[in-house]
Design a protein around this motif. Sequence first.
Motif, short mmCIF file in Angstrom:
data_model
loop_
_atom_site.label_atom_id
_atom_site.label_comp_id
_atom_site.label_asym_id
_atom_site.label_seq_id
_atom_site.Cartn_x
_atom_site.Cartn_y
_atom_site.Cartn_z
N PHE A 101 0.83 -1.20 0.00
CA PHE A 101 0.00 0.00 0.00
C PHE A 101 0.87 1.26 0.00
O PHE A 101 0.66 2.18 -0.78
N PHE A 102 1.89 1.27 0.85
CA PHE A 102 2.76 2.45 0.89
C PHE A 102 3.59 2.58 -0.38
O PHE A 102 3.89 3.68 -0.82
N MET A 103 3.93 1.41 -0.94
CA MET A 103 4.73 1.45 -2.17
C MET A 103 3.97 2.15 -3.29
O MET A 103 4.57 2.72 -4.21
N LEU A 104 2.65 2.11 -3.22
CA LEU A 104 1.84 2.77 -4.26
C LEU A 104 2.15 4.26 -4.33
O LEU A 104 2.01 4.89 -5.37
N PHE A 105 2.56 4.82 -3.18
CA PHE A 105 2.79 6.27 -3.14
C PHE A 105 4.26 6.63 -3.26
O PHE A 105 4.67 7.74 -2.99
N THR A 106 5.08 5.65 -3.60
CA THR A 106 6.51 5.93 -3.78
C THR A 106 6.87 5.69 -5.24
O THR A 106 6.04 5.19 -6.01
N PRO A 107 8.08 6.03 -5.62
CA PRO A 107 8.45 5.83 -7.04
C PRO A 107 8.57 4.36 -7.44
O PRO A 107 8.80 4.07 -8.60
N VAL A 108 8.42 3.44 -6.47
CA VAL A 108 8.52 2.02 -6.82
C VAL A 108 7.43 1.69 -7.86
O VAL A 108 6.33 2.24 -7.81
N ASN A 109 7.77 0.79 -8.79
CA ASN A 109 6.79 0.44 -9.82
C ASN A 109 5.49 -0.12 -9.23
O ASN A 109 5.53 -0.94 -8.31
N THR A 110 4.37 0.34 -9.78
CA THR A 110 3.07 -0.07 -9.27
C THR A 110 2.92 -1.59 -9.27
O THR A 110 2.29 -2.15 -8.37
N ILE A 419 -0.92 -6.95 -23.91
CA ILE A 419 -0.15 -7.43 -22.75
C ILE A 419 1.09 -6.57 -22.55
O ILE A 419 1.47 -6.23 -21.43
N GLY A 420 1.71 -6.19 -23.67
CA GLY A 420 2.87 -5.32 -23.57
C GLY A 420 2.53 -4.02 -22.84
O GLY A 420 3.30 -3.54 -22.01
N LYS A 421 1.33 -3.48 -23.14
CA LYS A 421 0.93 -2.21 -22.50
C LYS A 421 0.74 -2.39 -21.00
O LYS A 421 1.10 -1.52 -20.21
N VAL A 422 0.14 -3.52 -20.62
CA VAL A 422 -0.06 -3.77 -19.18
C VAL A 422 1.29 -3.77 -18.47
O VAL A 422 1.48 -3.12 -17.45
N PHE A 423 2.27 -4.48 -19.05
CA PHE A 423 3.61 -4.53 -18.44
C PHE A 423 4.22 -3.14 -18.37
O PHE A 423 4.82 -2.76 -17.38
N ALA A 424 4.08 -2.40 -19.47
CA ALA A 424 4.70 -1.06 -19.52
C ALA A 424 4.08 -0.15 -18.47
O ALA A 424 4.75 0.71 -17.91
N ARG A 425 2.79 -0.36 -18.19
CA ARG A 425 2.15 0.50 -17.21
C ARG A 425 2.53 0.08 -15.79
O ARG A 425 2.77 0.92 -14.93
N LEU A 426 2.60 -1.23 -15.56
CA LEU A 426 2.90 -1.71 -14.21
C LEU A 426 4.37 -1.55 -13.85
O LEU A 426 4.72 -1.29 -12.70
#
Length: 532
Positions: A101-110, A419-426
């Motif tokens: 949850f906290f990682m969501l608000f940091t620069p770590v990849n979603t 699928i490529g887009k999902v990876f690129a977003r996550l």
Amino acid sequence: MKNNKTESWGSRYGFMLATAGSAIGLGNLWKFPYVTGMNGGGSFVLLYLICIFLVGLPVMVGELAVGRAVGGNTVAVFRKLLPPKSLFSDIIGGALLLLGFFMLFTPVNTGSAIISMIAGVLILTTGWIAVGIITGVVIPVLIMGYYGVIGGWTVIYLYKAVTGTLTCATPQEAAQAMSSVSAASDGMFWPVIIAQLLFSGGCFAVLLAGVRSGIERCSKVLMPMLFILLLVLIWRSVSLPGAVAGVRFFLEPDISRISAGSIIIAMGHAFFTLSLAMGIVMTYGSYLDKNTDLVKSTLTVIGLDLMAALMAGLAIFPAVFAMGFKPDAGPALLFNILPASFNQIPGGFGWIWNSIFFFAILIAALTSGISLMEPTIAVISGEFKLSRKVSVIITAVVVLILGTVTSISMTGWQHIPAIGKVFARLWPDNTPAHLFSALDYFSCSWLLPLAGLAMTIYIGWVWGTRHALKEIRRGASKRFDGNLLMLAAGLFQGNQKSLFSAAVMWGVIIRWVTPLLLTVAFLDCIGIIKLQ
Ligand code: PHE
């Protein structure tokens, strides 16, 4: 505890060959030779032996014991043995959920944040059963998603070798052949998809026949055949002029190349090659009867596994050296250098040696692939009370689709942009180039060490060494409790239980040594600490 086994091995011999079939795979025929060559030859073999005995042997015995104690699939093990939820599992689950949850608000990849949250919820709701789901279903399915593709490559190589079209004479030509086989260069992915379907489909066909008449029967035929093929290749390779340099490269000790990093490599490989923490050994253990000697069986499997690895090195390096190629090609050794080396052997029978070699690889990969799917099938049929046939079909559909997507992704994401887009977003920072490396990285660098850690903590601390040893002692020789020095001196006489025994050592190793080593290996793998 009630054992209501639906499947069982026909004989101890069959069980050992099937387990050896699982253990002997691409790890032995492909990874071990080049890793050994690059890490100090004989000295690395010694290090690897220490790791096998210090980590591999105890964990394998523990996994077999816990599987046999419950006599069920990996989920059943963690569901039945003890109440699956505890304060400990709640803390770990809660921590992962919060971390995500906290990682969501940091620069770590979603993507990483989401995975952490999913793991947290899984552990919070199922407790230790999460480990059963991860080892028995998640890891096997993800690994098979790319192992099936490699299996497909061996099918293509074998086909090419037999039909005389694997004609590459230099590593460059071989590299070209390889990139067209894996479809990376020309985008022609149909052959790989078909080969992958053939390979994985073959594994499922054997699994459909059941444990005894499928897995066991086929291991009894294929494993001896594999050793015979390797012997023929060693004879060919070692009898070439100039072969000695290859044997020396492979086995000559060079202590200067041993480092903390090579210890981690040796340990990681010991874990991978024995198929530990993939649910396989636990599931195979659940099909055993109570009077099988777990320690002796494990020693035999380890012996066969080591023999296959050493034989592979002796089949590969002498030929490579004799034909004047460089041995330090790393992963490319198998698919690029070796076919070229065999093709260079004067007399023009290269296709025969290549056919034998790729047939051996195919056997090794098949028996490992088969074993990899058994835990998942056992979980589905055991937990959802479905027939074996239906469970095999469900697993096959999922794995064959995943393998097909992996094969297509080898050409980049342009054929499956969604699928490529999902990876690129996550994972915007490090979008994987294709699914193959993503599956390999996630399952082998993250899930395997973590699952191994959780499993050894469970066996050593939660279930407890007292209960585990009770299970291991069933069918074990009295020497298991004998004084190791007395045993070594030939003075052991039966009933003396000693403090300095294999049994006590096992307890110490499973509680302290393996968890510690696995933690270090994991931190090294994900880059938190860097061992040179
Ligand atoms: N023990 C196997 C090997 O050495 C590892 C493995 C088993 C990989 C099952 C995949 C499936 O290659």
